[in-house]
Design an enzyme around this catalytic site. Structure first.
Site, PDB file in Angstrom:
ATOM      1  N   TYR A 161      56.344  49.679 -53.716  1.00 10.82           N
ATOM      2  CA  TYR A 161      55.990  48.449 -52.844  1.00 10.82           C
ATOM      3  C   TYR A 161      57.299  48.053 -51.906  1.00 10.82           C
ATOM      4  CZ  TYR A 161      51.186  47.730 -54.304  1.00 10.82           C
ATOM      5  OH  TYR A 161      49.968  47.997 -54.591  1.00 10.82           O
ATOM      6  N   ASN A 191      66.565   6.236 -34.739  1.00 14.69           N
ATOM      7  CA  ASN A 191      65.167   6.718 -34.802  1.00 14.69           C
ATOM      8  C   ASN A 191      65.142   8.055 -34.502  1.00 14.69           C
ATOM      9  OD1 ASN A 191      62.609   3.846 -34.757  1.00 14.69           O
ATOM     10  ND2 ASN A 191      63.727   4.788 -36.423  1.00 14.69           N
ATOM     11  N   HIS A 220      72.643   0.655 -42.113  1.00 15.65           N
ATOM     12  CA  HIS A 220      72.196   1.940 -42.488  1.00 15.65           C
ATOM     13  C   HIS A 220      73.533   3.001 -42.612  1.00 15.65           C
ATOM     14  CE1 HIS A 220      68.533  -0.075 -41.236  1.00 15.65           C
ATOM     15  NE2 HIS A 220      67.855   1.142 -41.233  1.00 15.65           N
ATOM     16  N   TYR A 275      59.131  -4.700 -31.204  1.00  9.36           N
ATOM     17  CA  TYR A 275      59.413  -4.138 -32.362  1.00  9.36           C
ATOM     18  C   TYR A 275      60.971  -3.626 -32.135  1.00  9.36           C
ATOM     19  CZ  TYR A 275      60.404  -1.328 -36.512  1.00  9.36           C
ATOM     20  OH  TYR A 275      61.059  -1.029 -37.494  1.00  9.36           O
ATOM     21  N   PHE A 311      59.023   9.512 -34.876  1.00 10.23           N
ATOM     22  CA  PHE A 311      59.942   9.647 -35.515  1.00 10.23           C
ATOM     23  C   PHE A 311      59.799  10.490 -36.977  1.00 10.23           C
ATOM     24  CE2 PHE A 311      58.970   5.246 -35.878  1.00 10.23           C
ATOM     25  CZ  PHE A 311      58.229   5.461 -37.407  1.00 10.23           C
ATOM     26  N   GLU A 329      56.843   2.065 -45.027  1.00  9.26           N
ATOM     27  CA  GLU A 329      57.001   3.618 -44.857  1.00  9.26           C
ATOM     28  C   GLU A 329      56.451   4.162 -46.156  1.00  9.26           C
ATOM     29  OE1 GLU A 329      61.370   4.017 -44.232  1.00  9.26           O
ATOM     30  OE2 GLU A 329      61.216   2.898 -42.470  1.00  9.26           O
ATOM     31  N   ARG A 331      57.661  51.067 -49.374  1.00  9.46           N
ATOM     32  CA  ARG A 331      56.609  51.274 -48.458  1.00  9.46           C
ATOM     33  C   ARG A 331      55.824  50.047 -47.893  1.00  9.46           C
ATOM     34  NH1 ARG A 331      51.210  52.333 -51.482  1.00  9.46           N
ATOM     35  NH2 ARG A 331      52.279  52.262 -53.231  1.00  9.46           N
TER      36      ARG A 331
END
Length: 501
Positions: free
Chosen positions: A284, A199, A86, A56, A331, A417, A287
């Site tokens: 609060y 990746n 990309h 792959y 990944f 994906e 404290r």
């Protein structure tokens, strides 16, 4: 710039190493045995290709195109196409320290015996880091699913000698020219190498690591602000006694109580109201400070534990195990995205309770006799009125950013994906919330210091007095109205640089 050297071996990178390289420009070297392991791993890939195996992303298409086989004479073109396609990020560039962190983490992971790439890739990243040549990486465009594909592709693009980079002085230059000037040859990605490079979770992890470092400092400094506010409001340190927290021993709560108790030791202000004070308990925000701030610390340390794993984790795909090449999903950025979302909630809580203490200091109904809005002449002057309003705005904005990004999956890549973590969106939000929180705590330090002015000549606890003096070194007491933006920003800058406790 530091004289420190960080040596990468794929297994022992630490958060302090990340800070040294990202922030202080420490020199990066590659361990010789790591290079040897990477070479052996690379040999496995080359043997599998020679045997005709279908791998792959090595000799197939990517994502939903994984079933498309690519001929051996096109494998280098396949990797180049992957990178250039990309390079699709958008938005403002990531800060230089984040980009340096990305480069460092990517180099470290590529040295692991699971990556199957030449050690040359890690060496080229080290060369650029040492020359302070930084790829321009847009902050938007990653869903964190097959890792931070777009951010890492922008880094890889610069290694190829393409696109623009920034230099140590912040100027821009074409990558090919910048590499040529320092004698670094561009990289031509071989089979699998482009895929291995992009990746991974290195962009979101770089941001998370830097955030952890800064959040730890802010957390400690918040205790300085809390203790100072308590002194100015003439509160009691009794709720910070060890025995209270020993019977509910969450680590952050215990440490928070210890810090506060230590800050308040030796207080003359405390002694002045020990007897005859009609108040039984403080609000609060004072404290319960250990019970509120303690979980923030625990969220920070959870994030630190995630970073510690990711710094040396094999997050590319497929992975090489001896003679086997195995596809998986390391990944996927869900662990990092979860940690970022949790850290965002913690920092928002820290800012929110700090804003409440600011309001108590300014509000004449709750400030235990301090002048309204800490003005020297209330009415004629507004004092710190707008500081609380600014803090409220920052706290409110941070709350809107607490919607978890890690559950906002939108399927990508033709539904291959189909569940993604949105880690970079979580990182973007967390960075904004950290900056907001630093400003709110800066505002509280200023308000607390101003409150102490009205209690003089009584002195606060030794730890509080030290912090008060640090504040006054940078910002004088308010004596009549003046613009307060420079004061807040000056103290926020101090908070970024050091922990005041």
């Amino acid at each position: 710039m530091t004289s420190q050297t960080v040596t990468l071996d794929g297994d022992s990178l630490s958060l302090s190493d990340l800070i040294a390289v990202a922030r202080d420009c420490a020199r990066v070297e590659i361990a010789g045995d790591a290079k040897n392991r990477a070479e052996r791993s690379r040999t496995t890939i080359e043997r599998a290709l020679a045997a005709g195996a279908s791998l792959y992303g090595v000799n197939t298409g990517f994502g939903k195109l994984a079933s498309v086989r690519v001929s051996n004479d096109q494998l280098v073109q396949l990797q180049r196409n992957l990178i250039v396609s990309h390079v699709a990020g958008v938005g403002d560039p990531l800060p230089t320290d984040v980009v340096r962190g990305v480069m460092l983490l990517r180099a470290n992971v590529l040295l692991k015996e699971t990556s199957g790439v030449r050690p040359l890739l890690a060496q080229r990243l080290a060369d650029l880091l040492n020359a302070q040549i930084h790829p321009i990486v847009p902050e938007q465009g990653s869903v964190g699913a097959s890792g931070d594909l777009a951010p890492l592709a922008h880094v890889a693009y610069a290694l190829m000698g393409e696109g623009e980079v920034t230099l140590s002085d912040g100027s821009r230059k074409m990558a090919a020219e910048a590499l040529r000037e320092v004698g670094v040859d561009p990289v031509e990605f071989q089979a699998k190498e482009g895929l291995s490079f992009i990746n991974g979770t290195q962009a979101q992890t770089s941001i998370l690591g830097l955030l952890v470092h800064d959040a730890r400092k802010l957390w400690r400094t918040t205790h300085a602000a809390t203790a100072m506010s308590l002194e100015a409001l003439r509160g009691t340190p009794v709720p910070f006694e060890e025995r209270i927290h020993r019977v509910r021993p969450h680590p952050g709560q215990v440490e928070s109580a210890q810090l506060l108790a230590g800050m308040l030791e030796g207080s003359e202000i405390r002694e002045s109201h020990r007897e005859g004070d009609p108040r039984v308990q403080d609000a609060y925000s004072l404290r319960c400070a250990p019970q509120i701030l303690g979980p923030v610390r625990d969220a920070v340390e959870h994030a630190a534990a995630v970073v510690a794993v990711e710094l040396n984790a094999a997050t590319d795909n497929p992975l090489v195990f001896g003679d086997d090449v195995v596809s998986g999903g390391n990944f996927h950025g869900q662990p990092v995205a979860f940690a970022l979302d949790m850290l965002t909630i913690g920092l928002t809580t820290l800012a929110g309770v700090s804003e409440r203490r600011i309001d108590r200091l300014l509000n004449p109904d709750t400030s235990q006799g301090l002048p309204a809005f800490l003005a020297t002449d209330p009415g004629l002057e507004s004092g710190f009125m707008m500081v609380q309003i600014t803090a409220a705005a920052l706290a409110a904005e941070s709350r809107t950013l607490c919607l978890p990004a890690s559950v906002q999956s939108i399927p990508t890549d033709g539904n291959q994906e189909d569940y993604v973590p949105m880690g970079m969106a979580a990182a973007f939000k967390c960075r904004r919330v950290l900056a907001n929180a630093q400003l709110v705590v800066a505002a509280e330090l200023l308000a607390g210091a101003q409150g102490l002015e009205f209690l003089k000549p009584m002195r606060p606890g030794v730890g509080v007095q030290h912090v008060y003096q640090r504040v006054r070194e940078l910002v004088p007491a308010l004596d009549g109205d003046r613009p307060l933006t420079p004061d807040v920003e000056r103290i926020a800058k101090l908070i970024k640089e050091e922990a005041l406790v």
